[in-house]
Write a protein that holds these residues in place. Sequence first.
Motif, PDB file in Angstrom:
ATOM      1  N   PHE A   1       0.824  -1.205   0.000  1.00  0.00           N
ATOM      2  CA  PHE A   1       0.000   0.000   0.000  1.00  0.00           C
ATOM      3  C   PHE A   1       0.865   1.265   0.000  1.00  0.00           C
ATOM      4  O   PHE A   1       0.361   2.359  -0.160  1.00  0.00           O
ATOM      5  CB  PHE A   1      -0.921   0.018   1.230  1.00  0.00           C
ATOM      6  CG  PHE A   1      -2.080  -0.929   1.122  1.00  0.00           C
ATOM      7  CD1 PHE A   1      -3.361  -0.454   0.915  1.00  0.00           C
ATOM      8  CD2 PHE A   1      -1.898  -2.300   1.227  1.00  0.00           C
ATOM      9  CE1 PHE A   1      -4.439  -1.329   0.817  1.00  0.00           C
ATOM     10  CE2 PHE A   1      -2.962  -3.175   1.133  1.00  0.00           C
ATOM     11  CZ  PHE A   1      -4.233  -2.695   0.926  1.00  0.00           C
ATOM     12  N   ASN A   2       2.174   1.108   0.236  1.00  0.00           N
ATOM     13  CA  ASN A   2       3.099   2.240   0.341  1.00  0.00           C
ATOM     14  C   ASN A   2       2.554   3.304   1.290  1.00  0.00           C
ATOM     15  O   ASN A   2       2.657   4.502   1.054  1.00  0.00           O
ATOM     16  CB  ASN A   2       3.414   2.836  -1.032  1.00  0.00           C
ATOM     17  CG  ASN A   2       4.602   2.144  -1.666  1.00  0.00           C
ATOM     18  OD1 ASN A   2       5.646   1.977  -1.033  1.00  0.00           O
ATOM     19  ND2 ASN A   2       4.437   1.698  -2.890  1.00  0.00           N
ATOM     20  N   ASP A   3       1.942   2.835   2.354  1.00  0.00           N
ATOM     21  CA  ASP A   3       1.303   3.705   3.336  1.00  0.00           C
ATOM     22  C   ASP A   3       1.270   2.943   4.650  1.00  0.00           C
ATOM     23  O   ASP A   3       1.004   1.744   4.672  1.00  0.00           O
ATOM     24  CB  ASP A   3      -0.125   4.035   2.880  1.00  0.00           C
ATOM     25  CG  ASP A   3      -0.729   5.222   3.598  1.00  0.00           C
ATOM     26  OD1 ASP A   3      -0.650   5.272   4.849  1.00  0.00           O
ATOM     27  OD2 ASP A   3      -1.294   6.084   2.924  1.00  0.00           O
ATOM     28  N   THR A   4       1.521   3.638   5.745  1.00  0.00           N
ATOM     29  CA  THR A   4       1.470   2.992   7.054  1.00  0.00           C
ATOM     30  C   THR A   4       0.025   2.783   7.515  1.00  0.00           C
ATOM     31  O   THR A   4      -0.213   2.050   8.453  1.00  0.00           O
ATOM     32  CB  THR A   4       2.217   3.833   8.110  1.00  0.00           C
ATOM     33  OG1 THR A   4       1.627   5.130   8.168  1.00  0.00           O
ATOM     34  CG2 THR A   4       3.697   3.946   7.772  1.00  0.00           C
ATOM     35  N   LEU A   5      -0.920   3.410   6.838  1.00  0.00           N
ATOM     36  CA  LEU A   5      -2.348   3.314   7.155  1.00  0.00           C
ATOM     37  C   LEU A   5      -2.624   3.676   8.620  1.00  0.00           C
ATOM     38  O   LEU A   5      -3.369   3.017   9.317  1.00  0.00           O
ATOM     39  CB  LEU A   5      -2.903   1.925   6.818  1.00  0.00           C
ATOM     40  CG  LEU A   5      -2.778   1.517   5.357  1.00  0.00           C
ATOM     41  CD1 LEU A   5      -3.421   0.153   5.128  1.00  0.00           C
ATOM     42  CD2 LEU A   5      -3.378   2.553   4.428  1.00  0.00           C
ATOM     43  N   TYR A   6      -1.983   4.743   9.059  1.00  0.00           N
ATOM     44  CA  TYR A   6      -2.247   5.264  10.396  1.00  0.00           C
ATOM     45  C   TYR A   6      -3.703   5.703  10.481  1.00  0.00           C
ATOM     46  O   TYR A   6      -4.407   5.787   9.472  1.00  0.00           O
ATOM     47  CB  TYR A   6      -1.284   6.406  10.723  1.00  0.00           C
ATOM     48  CG  TYR A   6      -1.425   7.589   9.795  1.00  0.00           C
ATOM     49  CD1 TYR A   6      -2.233   8.669  10.145  1.00  0.00           C
ATOM     50  CD2 TYR A   6      -0.773   7.627   8.563  1.00  0.00           C
ATOM     51  CE1 TYR A   6      -2.396   9.746   9.286  1.00  0.00           C
ATOM     52  CE2 TYR A   6      -0.929   8.701   7.703  1.00  0.00           C
ATOM     53  CZ  TYR A   6      -1.737   9.756   8.069  1.00  0.00           C
ATOM     54  OH  TYR A   6      -1.901  10.809   7.217  1.00  0.00           O
TER      55      TYR A   6
ATOM     56  N   VAL B   1      -6.205   6.734   2.740  1.00  0.00           N
ATOM     57  CA  VAL B   1      -6.314   5.422   2.091  1.00  0.00           C
ATOM     58  C   VAL B   1      -7.084   4.466   2.999  1.00  0.00           C
ATOM     59  O   VAL B   1      -8.000   3.767   2.559  1.00  0.00           O
ATOM     60  CB  VAL B   1      -4.916   4.854   1.743  1.00  0.00           C
ATOM     61  CG1 VAL B   1      -5.025   3.430   1.213  1.00  0.00           C
ATOM     62  CG2 VAL B   1      -4.202   5.751   0.743  1.00  0.00           C
ATOM     63  N   LEU B   2      -6.734   4.444   4.287  1.00  0.00           N
ATOM     64  CA  LEU B   2      -7.411   3.554   5.242  1.00  0.00           C
ATOM     65  C   LEU B   2      -8.913   3.833   5.279  1.00  0.00           C
ATOM     66  O   LEU B   2      -9.723   2.908   5.336  1.00  0.00           O
ATOM     67  CB  LEU B   2      -6.806   3.701   6.641  1.00  0.00           C
ATOM     68  CG  LEU B   2      -7.430   2.840   7.730  1.00  0.00           C
ATOM     69  CD1 LEU B   2      -7.267   1.357   7.416  1.00  0.00           C
ATOM     70  CD2 LEU B   2      -6.817   3.165   9.080  1.00  0.00           C
TER      71      LEU B   2
END
Length: 173
Positions: free
Chosen positions: A93-98, A103-104
């Motif tokens: 996802f190239n995102d930590t999805l904090y 995105v989350l």
Amino acid sequence: YAYGYHVINKKRSCPIGNVTMWKKDMFQCVNIELTSCAVFTSLIYKKTALKFLLSNIHLRAGLQSHEDDRVNQIKSLIKKFDGVETGIMCGDFNDTLYEKSKVLHQLIRFKKSPAYVTCIVCDGDHDPNLFPFDHIFSIGLNIKVWPCPEPKSIPTKDEPSDHYSRVFDILIN
């Protein structure tokens, strides 16, 4: 094993891509569809005829700089799950999805699995940065996620990726 794959060459010495693998004695592949950032594989579990959609994604990199691009990508990918009762969306996802990740917030329909450090980014003289960029989400399926190895400095000659693979079992009664 059988597999579906997708490779993008982004003017790098090594192409980037996704590989989705399954045990062909347990699952029948009904369809593989490729998009610019995902491999969609429709599988049937042979013992129960359970059909599900498996999406292995690779969203645009750039943790702070390209979040809006990743949001647009994920919105497009989620449309493939319209009317799908059982499925998995996994990958980079190239995102930590904090908690406040845009995105989350697009993935509210999906159940998120535990995150592990899966990506190591080295920027020269500094200590490596460890990120949980690779995630697994599911709809209507129970999964068991295998832990990732202890983080170590990658890529290396033997491990050319800067990500660890995510492995999971689908728990079917």
